[in-house]
Every structure is written in C-alpha cells, then in structure tokens.
Design a protein around this motif. Structure first.
Motif, PDB file in Angstrom:
ATOM      1  N   LEU A 400       9.091  16.817  19.211  1.00  0.00           N
ATOM      2  CA  LEU A 400       9.272  15.638  20.040  1.00  0.00           C
ATOM      3  C   LEU A 400       8.785  15.939  21.454  1.00  0.00           C
ATOM      4  CD1 LEU A 400      12.020  13.055  19.866  1.00  0.00           C
ATOM      5  CD2 LEU A 400      11.427  13.933  22.115  1.00  0.00           C
ATOM      6  N   ARG A 401       7.881  15.096  21.948  1.00  0.00           N
ATOM      7  CA  ARG A 401       7.312  15.288  23.292  1.00  0.00           C
ATOM      8  C   ARG A 401       7.538  14.014  24.115  1.00  0.00           C
ATOM      9  NH1 ARG A 401       3.855  19.666  23.968  1.00  0.00           N
ATOM     10  NH2 ARG A 401       3.336  20.787  22.036  1.00  0.00           N
ATOM     11  N   VAL A 455      -2.845  21.606   9.546  1.00  0.00           N
ATOM     12  CA  VAL A 455      -2.483  20.780  10.697  1.00  0.00           C
ATOM     13  C   VAL A 455      -1.246  21.369  11.342  1.00  0.00           C
ATOM     14  CG1 VAL A 455      -1.801  18.504  11.469  1.00  0.00           C
ATOM     15  CG2 VAL A 455      -3.468  18.738   9.641  1.00  0.00           C
ATOM     16  N   SER A 456      -1.335  21.790  12.563  1.00  0.00           N
ATOM     17  CA  SER A 456      -0.180  22.350  13.257  1.00  0.00           C
ATOM     18  C   SER A 456       0.490  21.277  14.086  1.00  0.00           C
ATOM     19  CB  SER A 456      -0.611  23.505  14.174  1.00  0.00           C
ATOM     20  OG  SER A 456      -1.275  23.005  15.307  1.00  0.00           O
ATOM     21  N   GLY A 457       1.760  21.554  14.439  1.00  0.00           N
ATOM     22  CA  GLY A 457       2.501  20.576  15.236  1.00  0.00           C
ATOM     23  C   GLY A 457       1.932  20.403  16.619  1.00  0.00           C
ATOM     24  N   LEU A 532      10.967  22.306  16.107  1.00  0.00           N
ATOM     25  CA  LEU A 532       9.987  23.292  16.546  1.00  0.00           C
ATOM     26  C   LEU A 532      10.262  23.687  17.990  1.00  0.00           C
ATOM     27  CD1 LEU A 532       6.673  21.915  14.995  1.00  0.00           C
ATOM     28  CD2 LEU A 532       8.072  23.826  14.200  1.00  0.00           C
ATOM     29  N   THR A 533       9.976  24.935  18.311  1.00  0.00           N
ATOM     30  CA  THR A 533      10.348  25.479  19.628  1.00  0.00           C
ATOM     31  C   THR A 533       9.157  26.089  20.350  1.00  0.00           C
ATOM     32  OG1 THR A 533      10.970  27.583  18.588  1.00  0.00           O
ATOM     33  CG2 THR A 533      12.710  25.944  18.882  1.00  0.00           C
ATOM     34  N   GLY A 534       7.977  25.551  20.136  1.00  0.00           N
ATOM     35  CA  GLY A 534       6.791  26.117  20.771  1.00  0.00           C
ATOM     36  C   GLY A 534       6.699  25.792  22.251  1.00  0.00           C
ATOM     37  N   ALA A 535       5.563  26.182  22.828  1.00  0.00           N
ATOM     38  CA  ALA A 535       5.341  25.981  24.259  1.00  0.00           C
ATOM     39  C   ALA A 535       5.422  24.501  24.618  1.00  0.00           C
ATOM     40  CB  ALA A 535       3.974  26.540  24.652  1.00  0.00           C
TER      41      ALA A 535
END
Length: 587
Positions: A400-401, A455-457, A532-535
């Motif tokens: 979520l962005r 396909v990455s998040g 997800l906990t990416g940058a």
C-alpha cells in the motif's frame, strides 16, 4: 424428532422470558485482588440480576488497595452480599474460587471475576435453561469487550448459535474449546458430588483444568445463545490479567501444564475423544496464538519457548498428528518438533495467522513431494494437495502506497504446489473492516486477477485515480502464463486505488484488510494479506484532502504479519496521533 432437539426447544421456550420468574436459586462467587476500581461494579452486576440470585459471595484475596472495605460497606446495605477476606494472598484465581464455592448455600453457582460484569438477564436465562433441560451445567455466550474502545468479540460463537441440550459431552467434542468457567451455571450438588474444584495456589489457567474436570464427570449440558458474561479486556492496564500477560516464558509453561493436566483428566475418565480434541485445540488455538507473538520476544525467550513446546508436543502420539494433517496448527507443531532450534519464525507466524497463510518458498523433496523447506524436509506438505481450495493457506502479498494522486493497493496471489492454478483464480473482493466496529466496512468493486510472471510489488503501476473510487487495474506481462499452465512459481495480481474519503469518514481509526478470492468453479477463500516491507513501504504519509485538509495514513503490519491501515483525518486527527505517541514515550 430426537430427544436433544425436542428438549432444546423446550429450553428455549423457558429461557425467553415468557415463563415464570425463576426462584432464588443461584449464588454468584466474585473473586478479586487489588481491584478497587472495578470490584463493586462486578458485584452490583450480580446483585442486579434480580431475585433469582439468592447470594453473592465476594472473596477478597488479601487485597492491599481497600477493595475489602468497599465490599464491606456495600454489604451493609445489601443482605444478599457475603464478604470473605482471605488472610493471605493465594497468588491465583483457583483458591479464592474454591473458598467461595465452599461458602455457597444455593442449588446453583456461577463465577465472576472482579474486573468483568454480568449483563442484565444472564442469570434468569441460565437458570431457566437449567431447570427446563434438567441440566447439571448450562453454558452461554461470553463476549470479550476491548476497553476503552468498546469493541466486542464473541467467544466460541459456533457453540452458542442455537439452543441445544447435550446429554453427554462426548456427543459434542467442541465443548472442549470453551475452557472458561465464568460463562456457565453449575448445579452445586453436581460439583460437590464429583469433588470438582479448581487447582489451588498460583496456577494460571486454572479454568482449563476445572473445565476438564467438569467434562470428565459427563454432565448433562444445556447451551444457550444468550449473552451471559462480559469479559473486559484492558490491555493498557499497568497490571495485566494472567491470561493477557504473556511477556514471560513462564506464562507459556503454565499454559502447557494446564493443557497437559486437562488431557490427563479427560483420558483418565475414559473420555478419549474429548482428550484428543483437547490436544487438537492446543494446536489450533494456544500454539498459533503464541507463535504469532514470537517475533515480539527476545532470543532467550524464543529458545526457552521452543524447548518447552518441543517437550510438550513430544507427548503427542501418531493419532494426534494423523487427524487433519494439513491443519495449520499441526503443520506448525511438526516443524517445531523437527527442528532442535527455532527456525522459520516469520513463515510460522504467517501460518499461525487467521486465516492461515503459507508463505513462500515452496520446497519439494527429491521425489517431488511438497515439504516445509530444504532445511526441514521431514515435514511433508503432501496433505495440502487433498485440502479443498476454500481451506488452503493461500498467501497474498499486499503493498500500500499513500500518495496525493491516489493511495494504491497492489495484491499478488502466490501459487501453492499447483493447487491455485488448478482451481483457477478469477477475481478478488477487497474490503476494509473497522477494527473497533466490525460492522463498519468499506468495500471496493470486484477485481480481476491476472496471471503474471516476474512481477514484483515494486513495479510501476498503471494509471492513477482520485480518492473517490476504487479503480482496478489488473496487469500482466508479455511473459505471463495462463492459469492452467502456471507452476509453483506462478502468481496472479490485481491493483486498486483506496477510497481514503470513506476510510476517513468515521474519524480516527484502524482498518484491517480482508480479501475474498473467487475461483472458476464458484468456490471462494477468505484471506488476509501479508504486508510487504520494502523500501518506502509502511511509512506514515500526510495525504492532502479537499474535505479534511489532510489525512494522516499509516500502513503497518499486525503481529501476524497482515496489512492494516491507520487513518487520522483533519488537524484534530493528526493531533490525536501526536498525543498518543507522546503518551507512549512518557510511559
């Protein structure tokens, strides 16, 4: 018509308030220790039940905060109230309950903790059912009320959906899952005839053993759907209740010991099916609850917890593991047994979630058999191949962005040893459910799930949209494969813009993401999504809003790894968040 269903209807007729008022037959034993803030509320809720309550026995476990004095003053104006002051603190709940039970003179007895209350009509409903069904035990619905939010969660609602009479507990083994003693009315003579008492002294989870002793005596039990007990959950208290204070490993030691004793009590009474169900309940409930919290503990706790759990599970036999072998709790237990040291804790946490999520990687043995991992190949996941898709531990990633041009939600469904492709995922329904009021739901349209590869998040999204709608943009790539040919590395994805206006409408609040995946044959699976906990993810953002000026948006991961969202609209909402953070820092 069988005897059980007929008696159930008779019981329902007498418990609905249309029969004669029950005579003064019931004693309520209230126990408390250093709970002056709440104990009189508990006692008054028992006295307010009306003339059916003959006596309230309040047992003060040597409090130091003036609780006993409050009770004594209340008893001066209430002849039904008897106060017993223990000279030494027992360290637990069992001893004061036994003290109260010994003082009871009424035909029926029930138990109440000092920080909880009985809702109006609880005793009448329980007593009417007991008399109508000639039952030694009557059990009703307990509701956990989170304070201060007031959010209510029913305890074991499946048991209490309808009126029922169970001639013997073995005929409804799920009774083992309700280990509470406080939402039940007991015939006093039944408890005394069988010598049923609580464990003495400091024995956390004493009601687990007490309930096993009750079931072992094979009473006739009536079940009613009425709310009969309000269990107050105060997580912000300086001193947590025994059941809520799980920060030390001794709490887990006490729980496993109580569950072990409960099993032995049932088995010793010849109640083999109930004993088996008690062990299954430990795997499905107790084990999963603590695994979800392991990430909050330090390394020393995790090692001690792992050792205790391995020792407890080593007592299980082949039949215990053979029943429902694909159930999440059994898979978790087998991993713990197979590994001498703590391993795969993030993945175990996901599997312990409700609903369960089996997160990648999806390993195979040399012969192609699905296994837990390359490091723990002795735990076979073969039973998953026979599990219906509606019960599979499907894994969905969520990203979520928040942003000024739209708060975007991206979803990615993982394959699971070919089962997902076989079922043919087609769409996903997205909803946000308010944490404090589950009846408040913000729903979006049904999104199409598109098969994709690689396909990455973090890939670029397609298009943008405003706050006022959910916009689906399922995407695929040139290398996307059809669902029928996707292998164990396949994924399906969908994308939406979140309606922040709808989420901000109730004010400051927390929202949990819920998904329903629909398949080609009409089957569906309700899931939560792994956060997800990416940058750049899970960061608080202030999003401009024409209606509120600004909306503070905080995506975060729950204890079980699921995505949730905190929303604070307007300046007042932002200030409330700042004040809450300051309180946490100061305390």
């Amino acid at each position: 018509m069988n005897a059980e269903s007929g008696t159930a209807r008779d019981t329902a007729g007498q418990a609905d308030g249309h029969g004669e008022r029950p005579p003064a037959e019931v004693a309520v034993v209230v126990i408390g220790y250093d709970d002056a803030a709440h104990v009189t509320d508990a006692v008054r809720s028992a006295l307010a039940q009306g003339p059916a309550v003959r006596e309230v026995v309040a047992v003060d476990d040597c409090s130091r905060d003036g609780s006993a004095g409050l009770l004594e003053r209340l008893s001066a104006s209430e002849p039904r109230l008897k106060v017993i002051r223990r000279r030494a603190n027992s360290g637990g709940c069992g001893t004061p309950r036994n003290t109260g039970l010994d003082a009871v003179t009424s035909p029926y007895v029930m138990f109440l903790d000092s920080d909880d209350v009985l809702p109006p009509g609880a005793v009448d409903a329980l007593l009417s059912a007991a008399e109508g069904a000639h039952a030694e035990v009557v059990s009703g619905l307990c509701v956990r009320r989170e304070l201060p939010s007031g959010r209510e969660v029913p305890w074991q609602p499946r048991l209490y959906a309808l009126h029922a009479v169970v001639p013997r507990p073995a005929q409804r083994t799920r009774l083992v899952h309700d280990t509470l003693c406080v939402n039940k009315l007991y015939r006093t003579a039944f408890l005394r005839a069988h010598g049923i008492r609580f464990p003495e002294g400091r024995f956390p989870y004493e009601d687990v053993v007490f309930t096993a002793r009750v079931l072992a005596a094979a009473p006739r039990i009536a079940l009613i759907p009425d709310r009969v007990y309000i269990w107050h959950v105060r997580r912000s208290q300086a001193r947590l209740s025994i059941s809520l204070d799980r920060s030390g490993v001794e709490n887990w030691r006490a729980r496993t010991e109580a569950c072990r004793q409960a099993y032995e009590v049932l088995l010793g009474a010849g109640q083999k099916e109930l004993a088996r169900t008690a062990r299954a309940k430990f795997l499905d409930h107790d084990l999963r609850m603590y695994v979800r919290e392991l990430g909050l503990r330090d390394a020393a706790y995790r090692r001690a917890w792992w050792e205790l759990t391995r020792a407890h599970l080593a007592e299980y036999d082949a039949d215990d593991w053979a029943r429902n072998p694909a159930a999440p709790g059994r898979l978790i237990g087998r991993v713990v047994l197979a590994s001498p040291e703590p391993c795969d804790l993030p993945r175990l946490r996901e599997l312990a979630a409700r609903p369960a999520r089996l997160y990648p990687p999806y390993a195979r043995a040399a012969d192609g058999t699905p296994v837990w991992s390359d490091a723990v190949p002795q735990v076979s996941l073969e039973p998953l191949r026979a599990r219906p898709v509606r019960a599979l531990p499907l894994a969905v990633d969520a990203e979520l962005r928040p942003g000024a041009r739209g708060t975007r939600l991206r979803l990615r469904l993982h394959e699971l040893y070919g089962r997902v492709a076989q079922a043919g995922p087609e769409t996903v329904d997205v909803e946000w459910r308010h944490r404090d009021d589950g009846d408040v739901v913000v729903r979006g349209p049904r999104l199409t799930l598109a098969p994709c590869a690689g396909v990455s998040g973090a890939d670029e999204t397609a298009g943008s949209a405003g706050h006022g709608s959910f916009v689906a943009a399922a995407r695929s790539t040139a290398s996307a494969r059809s669902a029928s040919s996707a292998d164990s590395d396949g994924t399906w994805s969908a994308e939406a813009v979140v309606d922040l206006l709808a989420l901000a409408a109730p004010g400051v609040g927390t929202w949990d993401l819920r998904l329903r995946i629909r398949f080609r044959d009409g089957a569906s699976r309700d899931v939560t999504a792994h956060a997800l906990t990416g940058a750049g993810l899970l960061r608080r953002r202030a999003v401009p809003s024409a209606r509120h000026g600004v909306v503070l948006v905080q995506p975060y991961t729950t204890h079980s790894g699921a995505l949730a969202l905190r929303v604070a609209p307007g300046v007042r909402g932002v200030l409330s968040v700042v004040r809450a953070r300051l309180r946490r820092l100061l305390h």
